[in-house]
Motif scaffolding. Structure first.
Motif, PDB file in Angstrom:
ATOM      1  N   ASN A   1      24.063  16.576  56.098  1.00  0.00           N
ATOM      2  CA  ASN A   1      23.106  15.534  56.115  1.00  0.00           C
ATOM      3  C   ASN A   1      23.655  14.456  56.940  1.00  0.00           C
ATOM      4  O   ASN A   1      22.650  13.794  57.735  1.00  0.00           O
ATOM      5  CB  ASN A   1      22.965  14.875  54.568  1.00  0.00           C
ATOM      6  CG  ASN A   1      22.092  15.701  53.679  1.00  0.00           C
ATOM      7  OD1 ASN A   1      21.295  16.589  54.064  1.00  0.00           O
ATOM      8  ND2 ASN A   1      22.238  15.726  52.257  1.00  0.00           N
ATOM      9  N   TYR A   2      24.808  14.234  56.915  1.00  0.00           N
ATOM     10  CA  TYR A   2      25.452  13.008  57.934  1.00  0.00           C
ATOM     11  C   TYR A   2      25.032  13.502  59.259  1.00  0.00           C
ATOM     12  O   TYR A   2      24.500  12.424  60.027  1.00  0.00           O
ATOM     13  CB  TYR A   2      26.813  12.834  57.851  1.00  0.00           C
ATOM     14  CG  TYR A   2      27.471  12.067  58.881  1.00  0.00           C
ATOM     15  CD1 TYR A   2      27.357  10.466  58.801  1.00  0.00           C
ATOM     16  CD2 TYR A   2      28.319  12.650  59.922  1.00  0.00           C
ATOM     17  CE1 TYR A   2      27.992   9.834  59.892  1.00  0.00           C
ATOM     18  CE2 TYR A   2      28.681  11.884  61.030  1.00  0.00           C
ATOM     19  CZ  TYR A   2      28.569  10.597  60.912  1.00  0.00           C
ATOM     20  OH  TYR A   2      29.196   9.862  61.819  1.00  0.00           O
ATOM     21  N   PHE A   3      25.193  14.642  59.686  1.00  0.00           N
ATOM     22  CA  PHE A   3      24.949  15.044  61.119  1.00  0.00           C
ATOM     23  C   PHE A   3      23.404  15.090  61.197  1.00  0.00           C
ATOM     24  O   PHE A   3      23.148  14.813  62.556  1.00  0.00           O
ATOM     25  CB  PHE A   3      25.554  16.508  61.589  1.00  0.00           C
ATOM     26  CG  PHE A   3      27.221  16.022  61.733  1.00  0.00           C
ATOM     27  CD1 PHE A   3      27.668  15.778  62.753  1.00  0.00           C
ATOM     28  CD2 PHE A   3      28.054  16.435  60.743  1.00  0.00           C
ATOM     29  CE1 PHE A   3      29.054  15.841  63.318  1.00  0.00           C
ATOM     30  CE2 PHE A   3      29.620  16.366  60.987  1.00  0.00           C
ATOM     31  CZ  PHE A   3      29.910  15.835  62.189  1.00  0.00           C
ATOM     32  N   LYS A   4      22.664  15.486  60.301  1.00  0.00           N
ATOM     33  CA  LYS A   4      21.276  15.660  60.618  1.00  0.00           C
ATOM     34  C   LYS A   4      20.912  14.244  60.683  1.00  0.00           C
ATOM     35  O   LYS A   4      19.793  14.021  61.700  1.00  0.00           O
ATOM     36  CB  LYS A   4      20.700  16.088  59.495  1.00  0.00           C
ATOM     37  CG  LYS A   4      19.119  16.618  59.462  1.00  0.00           C
ATOM     38  CD  LYS A   4      18.688  17.205  58.294  1.00  0.00           C
ATOM     39  CE  LYS A   4      17.307  17.204  58.618  1.00  0.00           C
ATOM     40  NZ  LYS A   4      16.630  18.001  57.289  1.00  0.00           N
ATOM     41  N   LYS A   5      21.334  13.071  59.973  1.00  0.00           N
ATOM     42  CA  LYS A   5      20.645  12.013  59.860  1.00  0.00           C
ATOM     43  C   LYS A   5      21.145  11.053  61.432  1.00  0.00           C
ATOM     44  O   LYS A   5      20.594  10.440  61.826  1.00  0.00           O
ATOM     45  CB  LYS A   5      21.142  10.970  58.918  1.00  0.00           C
ATOM     46  CG  LYS A   5      20.490  11.454  57.405  1.00  0.00           C
ATOM     47  CD  LYS A   5      21.113  10.491  56.438  1.00  0.00           C
ATOM     48  CE  LYS A   5      20.390  10.958  55.135  1.00  0.00           C
ATOM     49  NZ  LYS A   5      20.860  10.161  53.990  1.00  0.00           N
ATOM     50  N   THR A   6      22.217  11.352  61.871  1.00  0.00           N
ATOM     51  CA  THR A   6      22.712  10.978  62.995  1.00  0.00           C
ATOM     52  C   THR A   6      22.286  11.589  64.458  1.00  0.00           C
ATOM     53  O   THR A   6      22.709  11.268  65.378  1.00  0.00           O
ATOM     54  CB  THR A   6      24.202  10.428  63.129  1.00  0.00           C
ATOM     55  OG1 THR A   6      24.921  12.027  62.920  1.00  0.00           O
ATOM     56  CG2 THR A   6      24.629   9.795  61.972  1.00  0.00           C
ATOM     57  N   ASN A   7      21.677  12.603  64.126  1.00  0.00           N
ATOM     58  CA  ASN A   7      21.043  13.530  65.131  1.00  0.00           C
ATOM     59  C   ASN A   7      22.210  13.987  66.128  1.00  0.00           C
ATOM     60  O   ASN A   7      21.945  14.030  67.357  1.00  0.00           O
ATOM     61  CB  ASN A   7      20.225  12.644  65.894  1.00  0.00           C
ATOM     62  CG  ASN A   7      19.172  13.572  66.862  1.00  0.00           C
ATOM     63  OD1 ASN A   7      19.062  14.687  66.529  1.00  0.00           O
ATOM     64  ND2 ASN A   7      18.696  12.850  67.841  1.00  0.00           N
ATOM     65  N   ARG A   8      23.211  14.349  65.624  1.00  0.00           N
ATOM     66  CA  ARG A   8      24.672  14.938  66.240  1.00  0.00           C
ATOM     67  C   ARG A   8      24.686  16.360  65.742  1.00  0.00           C
ATOM     68  O   ARG A   8      24.192  16.936  64.574  1.00  0.00           O
ATOM     69  CB  ARG A   8      25.476  14.119  66.001  1.00  0.00           C
ATOM     70  CG  ARG A   8      25.487  12.649  66.404  1.00  0.00           C
ATOM     71  CD  ARG A   8      26.725  11.942  65.479  1.00  0.00           C
ATOM     72  NE  ARG A   8      28.119  12.418  65.854  1.00  0.00           N
ATOM     73  CZ  ARG A   8      29.099  12.188  65.397  1.00  0.00           C
ATOM     74  NH1 ARG A   8      29.245  11.304  64.441  1.00  0.00           N
ATOM     75  NH2 ARG A   8      30.359  12.621  65.837  1.00  0.00           N
ATOM     76  N   LYS A   9      25.081  17.270  66.989  1.00  0.00           N
ATOM     77  CA  LYS A   9      25.542  18.548  66.496  1.00  0.00           C
ATOM     78  C   LYS A   9      26.788  18.553  65.788  1.00  0.00           C
ATOM     79  O   LYS A   9      27.779  18.024  66.240  1.00  0.00           O
ATOM     80  CB  LYS A   9      25.651  19.117  67.840  1.00  0.00           C
ATOM     81  CG  LYS A   9      25.685  20.851  67.600  1.00  0.00           C
ATOM     82  CD  LYS A   9      25.927  21.487  69.096  1.00  0.00           C
ATOM     83  CE  LYS A   9      26.221  22.965  68.992  1.00  0.00           C
ATOM     84  NZ  LYS A   9      26.304  23.436  70.209  1.00  0.00           N
ATOM     85  N   MET A  10      26.770  19.377  64.696  1.00  0.00           N
ATOM     86  CA  MET A  10      28.088  19.612  63.735  1.00  0.00           C
ATOM     87  C   MET A  10      28.946  20.706  64.490  1.00  0.00           C
ATOM     88  O   MET A  10      28.476  21.788  64.608  1.00  0.00           O
ATOM     89  CB  MET A  10      27.650  19.502  62.508  1.00  0.00           C
ATOM     90  CG  MET A  10      29.105  19.848  61.674  1.00  0.00           C
ATOM     91  SD  MET A  10      28.564  19.857  59.948  1.00  0.00           S
ATOM     92  CE  MET A  10      28.462  21.781  59.720  1.00  0.00           C
ATOM     93  N   THR A  11      30.165  20.309  64.926  1.00  0.00           N
ATOM     94  CA  THR A  11      30.893  21.509  65.250  1.00  0.00           C
ATOM     95  C   THR A  11      31.552  22.442  63.889  1.00  0.00           C
ATOM     96  O   THR A  11      31.490  21.689  62.708  1.00  0.00           O
ATOM     97  CB  THR A  11      32.197  20.978  65.887  1.00  0.00           C
ATOM     98  OG1 THR A  11      32.956  20.133  65.159  1.00  0.00           O
ATOM     99  CG2 THR A  11      31.610  20.367  67.246  1.00  0.00           C
TER     100      THR A  11
END
Length: 417
Positions: A104-114
């Motif tokens: 959810n953190y990566f989704k909310k910050t619109n960042r790609k999760m490695t």
């Protein structure tokens, strides 16, 4: 009740390099002490699997409770889980709640999760998981060979949240903690550590609860009194009784408690007695004034000062008489006395204090390096002048002169005004 031996280990090469300070260990030790758990060892180990593993093995052999901070992040050098797994063969599994939080953190910050970020959600199978309310990686509590292991992130705010919300309640219940430990620091000036210990030898030799320990600081000495009790009130009462015994013997040197400084005590006394001060500094070059004005509220009692380093400034600005300088020199008791009296008058203060001497590296006016005169003058005519012979390099002589000035001023204000 069993006395549990606790150990705190911080994992991270950045700590060994001095890039960050290990404040976590201090905070955890203080928290545990207040709940009756004694910390026997502090350790720091770098990001190397074999060294972390061997450190864990040693801790497991000698401690009942081991608290680990750091090494729970997503990168290859975060090796806390791997080291404990290598020691215990415990299986790592994904913690669903923590994994959802990471996603959810990566989704909310619109960042790609490695992919390596998933590592933060791994926990030991069967461990009690403590949800991380302020970060990603959760805390864990595991037991291995009768030793309790608590794992927490190294980020201080994350560690404190996990310790407060999960680890401490667990320990209270699991260890049946009913003892609190309280400490009080008594601060002294004008007496050395060895003399303080000698004077209190009978108390020290018969100590049990509370215990007392002298601690030397720069130009001062402190005495830590520590007591165990079933409540904070009981522990503090025990400390009160020991403090009374201590002060009956060395109370003349006592000035304050805990984090109180001699400067803050001096300011409090000056305010209490509605007394102002001014300074005339030669060898200290303004250092004494700086030590006073660094304390909030100094403007209420500190009128100002003059750095009178040269003979001309002593004569022309401070108006030390030519007769005094010609006869005794600028590094003398009479010169120090005139400096103190004149600065008190010129800056309309109640008290003047002066410093003159030889900081080095060479003799001056035939006086050896380390020769120092300090004089204090009150508008009522009361005065005090003392001479000293300090040893060390130029900077250490100046520092010791400032500290001695604070000591003399404290006693003068306390006893003569």
């Amino acid at each position: 009740m069993k006395e549990y031996k606790a150990e705190i280990i911080a994992v991270g090469t950045e700590l060994l390099l001095g890039q960050i300070a290990n404040t976590n260990a201090q905070w955890i030790s203080d928290t545990l002490a207040r709940h009756g758990v004694n910390v026997f060892f502090h350790g720091v180990v770098g990001d190397n699997l074999e060294r972390v593993k061997s450190t864990f093995e040693l801790a497991n052999d000698r401690s009942d409770l081991v608290i680990i901070t750091g090494g729970l992040g997503p990168t290859d050098d975060d090796l806390t889980r791997e080291a404990f797994q290598a020691m215990t063969n415990e299986k790592l599994v994904e913690h669903p709640e923590s994994m959802n939080k990471i996603l959810n953190y990566f989704k909310k910050t619109n960042r790609k999760m490695t992919p390596n970020n998933k590592k933060q959600a791994l926990v030991f199978e069967g461990a009690q998981v403590i949800y991380n309310n302020v970060g990603m990686a959760p805390g864990m509590i595991s037991e291995y060979n009768d030793t309790i292991w608590i794992f927490m992130p190294g980020v201080p705010r994350e560690m404190k949240s996990i310790m407060t919300d999960g680890a401490l309640p667990y320990l209270k219940d699991r260890l049946n903690l009913s003892t609190v430990i309280q400490s009080r620091m008594l601060r002294f000036i004008g007496i050395g550590e060895s003399q303080l210990e000698h004077d209190l030898k009978k108390i020290i030799d018969h100590q049990s609860n509370p215990t007392i320990a002298p601690l030397a600081t720069d130009g001062e000495v402190a005495l830590r009194i520590t007591a165990k009790g079933k409540s904070i009130e009981e522990a503090n009462n025990l400390i009160d009784l020991t403090e009374k015994k201590v002060l009956n013997i060395v109370g003349d040197y006592f000035y304050g408690y805990d984090e109180e400084t001699i400067q803050s005590k001096i300011l409090s006394l000056l305010k209490e007695k509605e007394t102002t001060i001014a300074t005339a500094e030669s060898l200290t070059g303004g250092s004494f004034s700086d030590s006073i004005v660094s304390i909030p509220g100094a403007s209420e009692v500190f009128n100002g000062g003059i750095v009178c380093y040269s003979t001309d400034v002593k004569k022309q600005i401070l108006q030390v008489s030519s007769e005094t300088i010609d006869k005794y020199g600028t590094i003398s008791e009479p010169c120090a006395e005139e400096m103190a009296k004149n600065i008190q008058t010129k800056l309309h203060a109640n008290v003047g204090i002066s410093f003159t001497g030889v900081a080095g590296p060479d003799k001056s006016e035939g006086k050896d390096v380390g020769t120092v005169f300090i004089s204090i003058y009150h508008a009522s005519g009361k005065s005090l002048t003392e001479s000293f012979q300090f040893f060390g390099d130029r900077e250490s002589i100046r520092i010791r002169t400032v500290k001695k000035g604070l000591e003399l001023l404290f006693r003068f204000i306390k006893n003569k005004i």
